[in-house]
Design a protein around this motif. Sequence first.
Motif, PDB file in Angstrom:
ATOM      1  N   ASP A 164       0.858  -1.177   0.000  1.00 36.72           N
ATOM      2  CA  ASP A 164       0.000   0.000   0.000  1.00 36.72           C
ATOM      3  C   ASP A 164       0.897   1.231   0.000  1.00 36.72           C
ATOM      4  O   ASP A 164       1.416   1.638   1.049  1.00 36.72           O
ATOM      5  CB  ASP A 164      -0.917  -0.020   1.223  1.00 36.72           C
ATOM      6  CG  ASP A 164      -1.871   1.166   1.245  1.00 36.72           C
ATOM      7  OD1 ASP A 164      -1.955   1.888   0.228  1.00 36.72           O
ATOM      8  OD2 ASP A 164      -2.523   1.389   2.285  1.00 36.72           O
ATOM      9  N   GLY A 165       1.093   1.808  -1.196  1.00 41.08           N
ATOM     10  CA  GLY A 165       1.980   2.965  -1.298  1.00 41.08           C
ATOM     11  C   GLY A 165       3.407   2.628  -0.935  1.00 41.08           C
ATOM     12  O   GLY A 165       4.104   3.446  -0.323  1.00 41.08           O
ATOM     13  N   GLY A 166       3.814   1.404  -1.278  1.00 38.52           N
ATOM     14  CA  GLY A 166       5.170   0.978  -0.971  1.00 38.52           C
ATOM     15  C   GLY A 166       5.352   0.414   0.422  1.00 38.52           C
ATOM     16  O   GLY A 166       6.440  -0.062   0.764  1.00 38.52           O
ATOM     17  N   LYS A 178       1.664  -4.476   4.003  1.00 39.37           N
ATOM     18  CA  LYS A 178       0.604  -4.660   4.987  1.00 39.37           C
ATOM     19  C   LYS A 178       0.068  -6.089   4.889  1.00 39.37           C
ATOM     20  O   LYS A 178       0.250  -6.769   3.877  1.00 39.37           O
ATOM     21  CB  LYS A 178      -0.525  -3.649   4.770  1.00 39.37           C
ATOM     22  CG  LYS A 178      -0.102  -2.202   5.025  1.00 39.37           C
ATOM     23  CD  LYS A 178      -1.296  -1.253   4.931  1.00 39.37           C
ATOM     24  CE  LYS A 178      -0.880   0.172   5.252  1.00 39.37           C
ATOM     25  NZ  LYS A 178      -2.027   1.111   5.187  1.00 39.37           N
ATOM     26  N   ILE A 179      -0.625  -6.504   5.938  1.00 41.54           N
ATOM     27  CA  ILE A 179      -1.139  -7.875   6.009  1.00 41.54           C
ATOM     28  C   ILE A 179      -2.654  -7.836   6.156  1.00 41.54           C
ATOM     29  O   ILE A 179      -3.198  -7.067   6.957  1.00 41.54           O
ATOM     30  CB  ILE A 179      -0.519  -8.643   7.185  1.00 41.54           C
ATOM     31  CG1 ILE A 179       0.992  -8.794   6.978  1.00 41.54           C
ATOM     32  CG2 ILE A 179      -1.173 -10.019   7.338  1.00 41.54           C
ATOM     33  CD1 ILE A 179       1.698  -9.479   8.133  1.00 41.54           C
ATOM     34  N   THR A 180      -3.317  -8.658   5.366  1.00 45.59           N
ATOM     35  CA  THR A 180      -4.762  -8.871   5.512  1.00 45.59           C
ATOM     36  C   THR A 180      -4.983 -10.221   6.174  1.00 45.59           C
ATOM     37  O   THR A 180      -4.564 -11.256   5.643  1.00 45.59           O
ATOM     38  CB  THR A 180      -5.477  -8.834   4.150  1.00 45.59           C
ATOM     39  OG1 THR A 180      -5.290  -7.551   3.543  1.00 45.59           O
ATOM     40  CG2 THR A 180      -6.966  -9.094   4.318  1.00 45.59           C
TER      41      THR A 180
END
Length: 348
Positions: A66-68, A71-73
């Motif tokens: 996300d924008g470099g 992140k983890i879902t």
Amino acid sequence: MIELEGVPELIDPVMVAAFEGWNDAGDAASAAVAHLDREWKGEVFAALDAEDYYDFQVNRPTVFLDGGVRKITWPTTRLSVVRVGEAGGKGRRRDLVLVRGIEPSMRWRSFCNEILGFAHELGVEMLVVLGALLGDTPHTRPVPVSGVTSDADLATRLDLEESRYEGPTGIVGILQEACTHAGVPAVSLWAAVPHYVSQPPNPKASLALLNRLEDLLGISIPLGELSEDARAWQLGVDQLAAEDSEVAEYVQSLEEARDTADLPEASGEAIAREFERYLRRRDPQAGPGVAGEGGLADGFLRDTTSGRTRPPRPMPKEPRGPRPGEDKGAAEPSDGAEPDPGPEDGES
């Protein structure tokens, strides 16, 4: 204690849930709830703690940028609210609480109690769980959707089947049973997906579930591109079946069996249901009518001897004499014909 902040007071709320996994052949049920969330721009207000219910070796988290920033879902179950009939003042005002996630790996009773806790806090009037199963049904025919409940009174009032199933069950069956013990009216809608083309997606089965949900709740659901996706899906399966003579013969045998079984179903009740949907799509503001004694919504009558519904017969015309200059032998124009509702969206 569940505390809900930022959730507005809901109007006649109904909870609609679907879970990926064992209860979701062709991802038809989860895709149907995702369609509702997308079309009505649902606002997520809660998510269950993934640590409590999921085995991450079975349902692994995913990483994205996300924008470099990585992140983890995490696999979980989320709840959102959609406002039905709000846009442009069309349709019946009713709010839906959408529950969408993955069938939990463990602690099913705690999972269901948490869902029911949200339902209690939000004043949910009924819970509808969508599911899909594999069946001996041809892809060329309308998708069978059965409505099941454990509540005898609800079955009579909403023309549903009482559950008589015995055997292994998934989270849909557990959640419906939890609702029964908690005194929450609960219904499950099951779409039958052809077992020979079970891979997702199956937009035709999702469309059938949404059509049945429309009938159950008396609302009008925007279908977007789902009808076209369902037609494209069927054409694609037609082409695959045509390339294999054994598959084509098998599909033909399923068609013959289905047509024979469905012949008695061409009843007044089925016709009334299709005509009711036709009227709702023509006038989204109409919403469901109010049933009177011996009658049903939208002017359909119930035969008290057979229990079936039928459209009302047209009233006879008052005779009149010819107007000045009119030929006495001119035939009276007939206006008793009912409009043809045409084929159901996405069905063929």
